[in-house]
Design a protein around this motif. Structure first.
Motif, mmCIF file in Angstrom:
data_model
loop_
_atom_site.group_PDB
_atom_site.id
_atom_site.type_symbol
_atom_site.label_atom_id
_atom_site.label_comp_id
_atom_site.label_asym_id
_atom_site.label_seq_id
_atom_site.Cartn_x
_atom_site.Cartn_y
_atom_site.Cartn_z
ATOM 1 N N ASN A 299 -0.455 -3.243 -13.265
ATOM 2 C CA ASN A 299 0.645 -2.345 -12.914
ATOM 3 C C ASN A 299 1.487 -2.890 -11.755
ATOM 4 N N GLY A 300 1.418 -4.213 -11.572
ATOM 5 C CA GLY A 300 2.299 -4.875 -10.615
ATOM 6 C C GLY A 300 1.943 -4.674 -9.164
ATOM 7 N N LEU A 301 0.708 -4.324 -8.862
ATOM 8 C CA LEU A 301 0.271 -4.113 -7.488
ATOM 9 C C LEU A 301 -0.759 -5.164 -7.082
ATOM 10 N N LYS A 302 -0.863 -5.381 -5.796
ATOM 11 C CA LYS A 302 -1.872 -6.276 -5.244
ATOM 12 C C LYS A 302 -2.916 -5.437 -4.513
ATOM 13 N N ALA A 303 -4.104 -6.018 -4.359
ATOM 14 C CA ALA A 303 -5.151 -5.302 -3.640
ATOM 15 C C ALA A 303 -4.696 -4.968 -2.215
ATOM 16 N N ALA A 304 -3.862 -5.842 -1.645
ATOM 17 C CA ALA A 304 -3.381 -5.627 -0.274
ATOM 18 C C ALA A 304 -2.424 -4.441 -0.176
ATOM 19 N N ASP A 305 -1.888 -4.005 -1.319
ATOM 20 C CA ASP A 305 -0.969 -2.854 -1.305
ATOM 21 C C ASP A 305 -1.705 -1.537 -1.104
ATOM 22 N N VAL A 306 -3.023 -1.573 -1.269
ATOM 23 C CA VAL A 306 -3.838 -0.360 -1.195
ATOM 24 C C VAL A 306 -4.945 -0.556 -0.163
ATOM 25 N N HIS A 307 -5.271 0.503 0.542
ATOM 26 C CA HIS A 307 -6.392 0.448 1.481
ATOM 27 C C HIS A 307 -7.670 0.782 0.697
ATOM 28 N N ILE A 308 -8.441 -0.242 0.367
ATOM 29 C CA ILE A 308 -9.641 -0.050 -0.450
ATOM 30 C C ILE A 308 -10.863 0.081 0.452
#
Length: 333
Positions: A160-169
């Motif tokens: 969906n065009g997102l990177k892991a860095a775009d989200v606080h996991i």
């Protein structure tokens, strides 16, 4: 000279004696076969509905009909069963695809059959204000790191065009996810059932399902055999698979009865089991989709340090046993 009557009588009496002796030997043979000791084997599994084919094969006598005396030991999870496999010295264990790959990586175990495949068991549940994948940017999302749920989340973001860095996991254990979401510590989590369902019940309209794993990850459960045992007793492995095939046919023909049997065994309610059965996940068919998923998951696990080296499916999974049980179970071999 003996009369014709006496001669004929003696022949007839001899034939009757021979036939009686043959009949006695035949009956003795059947009795011996009936009393012959069955092959004893141990199968380890988790204790939830995903292992339904094995439970049914025990409870319905399908293993026994194949001449097998199966000792079935259930653990809290398939991963726990996998960890106990070598220590117990069991012949078989069933566990999820990720722990199965880790087990196969050791070389002393071999995959012999899938028994479950579904993209519906893992869900991404989030607060109701998150409507699209793009809304995840900057949000806090819980997941068990290095697990299949982590693989699902990673694939979902990438597609969906997102990177892991775009989200606080945040790395959370499964039991931590629902309290964390309901308290607002995280905005959602990606995990397997029953945790997403519990979150939706607890939070009501404040939460919803953002996505299932369909199109991102197909969860699978595999039956693994001790490699040395499988090499030396190929016919036993085939018998186990035939019994499981009968169990899967039974659940398709009588889903409600299957749910009742398994619910009693794992100490839950039939509707809980029926929820799993309703997604039609039970199958032993092994084909391109299985191989592709295992390959991708293996690459993910290797990147996360869970595997020693690359997975060669032709070495760690042997489909010959499935082919012997029913050649239709192996697609595009």
């Amino acid at each position: 000279m003996m009369s014709n009557f006496r001669w004929t009588h003696r022949i007839a009496r001899g034939l009757r004696t021979a036939l009686a002796a043959a009949a006695t030997l035949m009956l003795a043979g059947h009795a011996a076969a009936a009393d012959a000791p069955q092959r004893e084997i141990t199968i380890l599994t988790g204790s939830d509905p995903y292992y339904l084919p094995i439970i049914l094969a025990v409870e319905n006598g399908y293993f026994q009909a194949e001449g097998l005396a199966v000792k079935h030991r259930m653990f809290p999870s398939g991963t726990d069963a996998m960890l106990a496999f070598r220590g117990i010295g069991a012949e078989f264990v069933a566990s999820g695809d990720a722990p199965s790959l880790v087990l196969w990586d050791g070389g002393d175990a071999v995959g012999v059959a899938p028994i479950y495949a579904s993209p519906e068991n893992l869900l991404g549940v989030v607060h109701s204000d998150i409507k699209t994948p793009a809304d995840l940017k900057g949000k806090k999302i819980g997941v068990k790191r290095g697990s299949t749920a982590d693989y699902f989340l990673t694939t979902y973001l990438e597609k969906n065009g997102l990177k892991a860095a775009d989200v606080h996991i945040l790395n959370l254990s499964p039991p931590e996810c629902v309290p964390a979401m309901s308290s607002g510590s995280v905005d959602g989590f990606f995990l397997w059932q029953p945790y997403p369902g519990l979150a939706l019940k607890v939070m009501g309209s404040k939460a919803h399902t953002l996505t299932t794993a369909r199109g991102y990850y197909m969860e699978q459960i595999y039956l693994t055999a001790n490699r040395k045992f499988a090499d030396e007793h190929q016919e036993v492995v085939t018998k186990v698979l035939r019994a499981l095939d009968k169990a899967i046919a039974f659940v398709k023909a009588q889903p409600q009865k299957s749910a009742e049997i398994v619910a009693r065994k794992i100490k839950t309610e039939p509707p809980v089991v029926m929820e799993v059965i309703a997604t039609k996940p039970y199958t032993m068919t092994y084909g391109p989709a299985n191989r592709e998923q295992l390959t991708k998951l293996g690459e993910f696990l290797q990147a996360n340090g869970k595997l020693k080296g690359g997975i060669d499916l032709k070495k760690v999974f042997d489909d010959k046993y499935l082919g012997e049980a029913d050649k239709a179970l192996v697609v595009n071999r």
